[in-house]
Enzyme design. Structure first.
Site, PDB file in Angstrom:
ATOM      1  N   GLY A 408     -11.192  -0.998  -7.146  1.00 13.48           N
ATOM      2  CA  GLY A 408      -9.799  -0.532  -7.501  1.00 13.48           C
ATOM      3  C   GLY A 408      -8.736  -0.901  -6.295  1.00 13.48           C
ATOM      4  CB  SER A 409      -5.718   0.957  -5.093  1.00 16.44           C
ATOM      5  OG  SER A 409      -5.222   0.949  -6.368  1.00 16.44           O
TER       6      SER A 409
END
Length: 670
Positions: A408-409
């Site tokens: 993810g981020s």
């Protein structure tokens, strides 16, 4: 022919006859020895018995002869037996042939040269005059050959400060003397004992029923020495309940270490066959999981042995002795308190955490949650614990710090660093983005990338602070797949982590390439097919605290080990301050996605991340994993990464923030 010549001729004939007879006699004795040698070397005892003299056969029956040799030689694990005639003068007045015996045994090699084979002639054939000295020269009738195992110590597993995570120690065995126990209130005592130990009554009954000797101590369970249950049962001898001591492997009494340290257990037939050249035997213990298994050859001790003659109950003489080889200790870089604190903060949630020292690469923690207390493999599992395992569908059986997760981020660090280095990102430039959804053009069809923020224009710092997926998707497309992949590799993504423990290898994509535009865009913000471990992420962010460099990770502390740079300038010196500023804003500034992790007086840089696990963009039933990663820029003491599974209904990535804040606060301030 005169008288003198006749006498000389007769004398000559007589001498020749003696010499011929002597040579023939010696040859036949040699043949007898060769027979004896071959049969003993091949351990063909029935045929060997046929060589014995009549007197010897009266001394010992064939059955006893075969049994004696078989029991003694198998008992000492005799193999590679060699019987060799000693070098002697040609003349053999006593019909005795000195010889030597070499053999490998449980106590090492035996090499004795003081054997004597006595031969007697019967019906024109040489026979062996046998007694026990032909087994071992010092043996006499009635003697026994004994083998004593000299136990070796298994090496300990220690944390960075020398605290034992695994060591050879002592357990307490709770057991029953049936002769006393069964006298009165048997059923009542079984119920009471089962309740105290938290085991089924049927377990106790089964062990008692299987015992045939009422005076035999029947072990029920093993306990740690400081277990309160041992103290409760210590003074129950009058009821037939006893607590004895036994030597065993003892582990740190906390679940935080189970998955990492592992445990030992009894060797199986398959394992014994696989390791038959390494000196294991049917009662050996060996590593079954974790470091105990990975470093079995380092930790294992090789038992010694002593073979001796016992005469009338007393030790008469040593035949062979081999000293034990104790195992070597394994010292880890793991911090006991940090590992335990991380695990406790995760409160049994499924996930993983890793912590490293940024300037040395030392692995300070590797946590898999939920885990197990390794002592359950040397003691027992209570009904309460087993019930918990069943309710969790045995979640403790998966090693999550070795597991790959979509980042993810938190992957945006790599995209940002690569974009800055390749000049495709201008950190000050405001990028216009309208709305929360974006796609490059109509070639993407119905596919679009979404973000949670809605600023109309963002620069690098704002994109990091608010975790703007669209900004980083655009950045990845500007880079192109080749530059993007090269940038990820600069942080070690897609490369094996040689940490001293086998971990799954991270990946940039399923096949190592990124040939599709949408996949490249998704990869820019950590979705797509990128997969990492928590240690990968902790190492990547450690570059923010180590002048942009990533050190080679190390779990095992060895003498003379020197910290080495693994990835030099993963973040270049030119862009380090920009990166530190952007990723500090996530925590240090109001509105940052991880501002709740801010610790007064501590300069942290980090990121949150939510990785969506779903079949398609339209999938509403997918799950989410939540990430939090932070590194302290000022003291460069720790880089910590945490990933929690299935956080969709628990606040997403924010579920990991308080865990991380509590851990870092405790570690950096206390």
């Amino acid at each position: 022919m005169n008288k003198k010549k006749l006498i000389f001729l007769l004398f000559f004939i007589m001498v020749c006859s003696i010499l011929l007879f002597g040579c023939s006699n010696e040859r036949k004795q040699a043949e007898a020895f060769e027979q004896f040698s071959d049969l003993l070397s091949n351990q063909e005892y029935h045929k060997l018995y046929d060589l014995l003299s009549t007197e010897s056969k009266e001394y010992i029956t064939e059955e006893d002869f075969v049994t004696k040799y078989t029991n003694i030689y198998s008992g000492i694990q005799a193999r590679d037996l060699k019987v060799v005639k000693n070098e002697i003068e040609r003349e053999n007045k006593n019909n005795v042939i000195p010889f030597s015996v070499e053999m490998d045994t449980a106590a090492g090699q035996v090499n004795r040269s003081d054997y004597q084979l006595m031969l007697v002639k019967e019906d024109g054939k040489w026979k062996v005059q046998w007694d026990e000295s032909l087994i071992f020269p010092a043996m006499e009738k009635g003697d026994k050959v004994r083998v004593r195992t000299i136990k070796a110590t298994r090496g300990s597993i220690l944390d960075r400060n020398g605290y034992p995570l695994a060591k050879d120690g002592e357990l307490k065995t709770v057991g029953i003397n049936p002769a006393v126990f069964d006298k009165h209130n048997r059923e009542e005592k079984i119920r009471e004992l089962a309740a105290v130990l938290d085991i089924g009554e049927e377990n106790i009954k089964k062990k008692l029923d299987e015992n045939s000797n009422p005076n035999y101590f029947v072990p029920i369970v093993d306990l740690l020495p400081d277990d309160e249950k041992a103290a409760m049962l210590q003074e129950r001898g009058e009821d037939g309940i006893f607590v004895n001591s036994k030597n065993s492997r003892v582990y740190a009494d906390h679940e935080a270490f189970g998955r990492l340290v592992g445990y030992i257990g009894s060797i199986t037939a398959e394992e014994l066959e696989k390791n038959k050249e390494k000196g294991y035997h049917s009662t050996s213990l060996l590593g079954k999981a974790g470091l105990e298994q990975v470093y079995e050859d380092t930790l294992r001790g090789i038992d010694g042995a002593e073979i001796y003659i016992e005469r009338e109950g007393l030790r008469e003489g040593i035949i062979a002795k081999q000293e034990p080889q104790n195992g070597r200790d394994l010292q880890l870089s793991i911090d006991f308190d940090l590992q335990m604190n991380i695990y406790d903060e995760m409160k049994g949630a499924k996930g993983s955490a890793a912590a490293v020292q940024p300037t040395t690469g030392e692995v300070l923690a590797l946590v898999s949650s939920p885990s197990y207390n390794a002592n359950r493999y040397t003691t027992y599992i209570t009904r309460k614990e087993q019930q918990g395992r069943e309710e969790s569908q045995f979640a403790d059986e998966e090693n999550r710090f070795s597991k790959l997760y979509s980042p993810g981020s938190v992957f945006k660090l790599m995209t940002a660093a690569t974009g800055l280095e390749k000049r495709t990102i201008d950190p000050a430039k405001q990028i216009a983005i309208n709305g929360r959804s974006w796609k490059k053009d109509s070639s993407w069809g119905n596919y679009s990338i979404t973000r949670v923020n809605n600023q109309s224009a963002v620069n690098l710092k704002a994109a990091v602070k608010h975790s703007d997926n669209i900004y980083f998707a655009m950045s990845a497309l500007d880079l192109g797949s080749d530059a993007f992949i090269a940038g990820a590799k600069q942080f070690g993504i897609g490369e094996e982590l040689d940490v001293g423990y086998p971990l799954s290898t991270s990946q940039i994509s399923n096949d190592g390439s990124i040939s599709r535009e949408i996949l490249l865009a998704d990869s820019g913000y950590g979705q797509g097919e990128i997969m990492v471990t928590s240690l990968n992420i902790a190492l990547a962010y450690s570059a923010l605290s180590n002048d942009g460099h990533i050190m080679a990770p190390s779990l095992i502390q060895t003498k003379g080990h020197k910290a080495e740079v693994w990835k030099e300038a993963a973040i270049s010196a030119e862009h380090l301050a920009t990166m530190q500023q952007a990723f500090s804003a996530v925590i240090q500034e109001q509105g940052g996605t991880a501002s709740a992790a801010n610790i007064e007086g501590v300069q942290l840089a980090g990121k949150t991340g939510t990785a969506e696990i779903k079949a398609s963009q339209a999938d509403e039933g997918g799950t989410e994993n939540g990430w939090f990663v932070a590194t302290d820029i000022d003291s460069s003491a720790i880089s910590l990464a945490i990933v929690l599974e299935d956080v969709k209904e628990k606040g997403g990535s924010s579920a990991a923030i308080p865990i991380g804040r509590n851990i870092l606060s405790d570690y950096l301030q206390n």
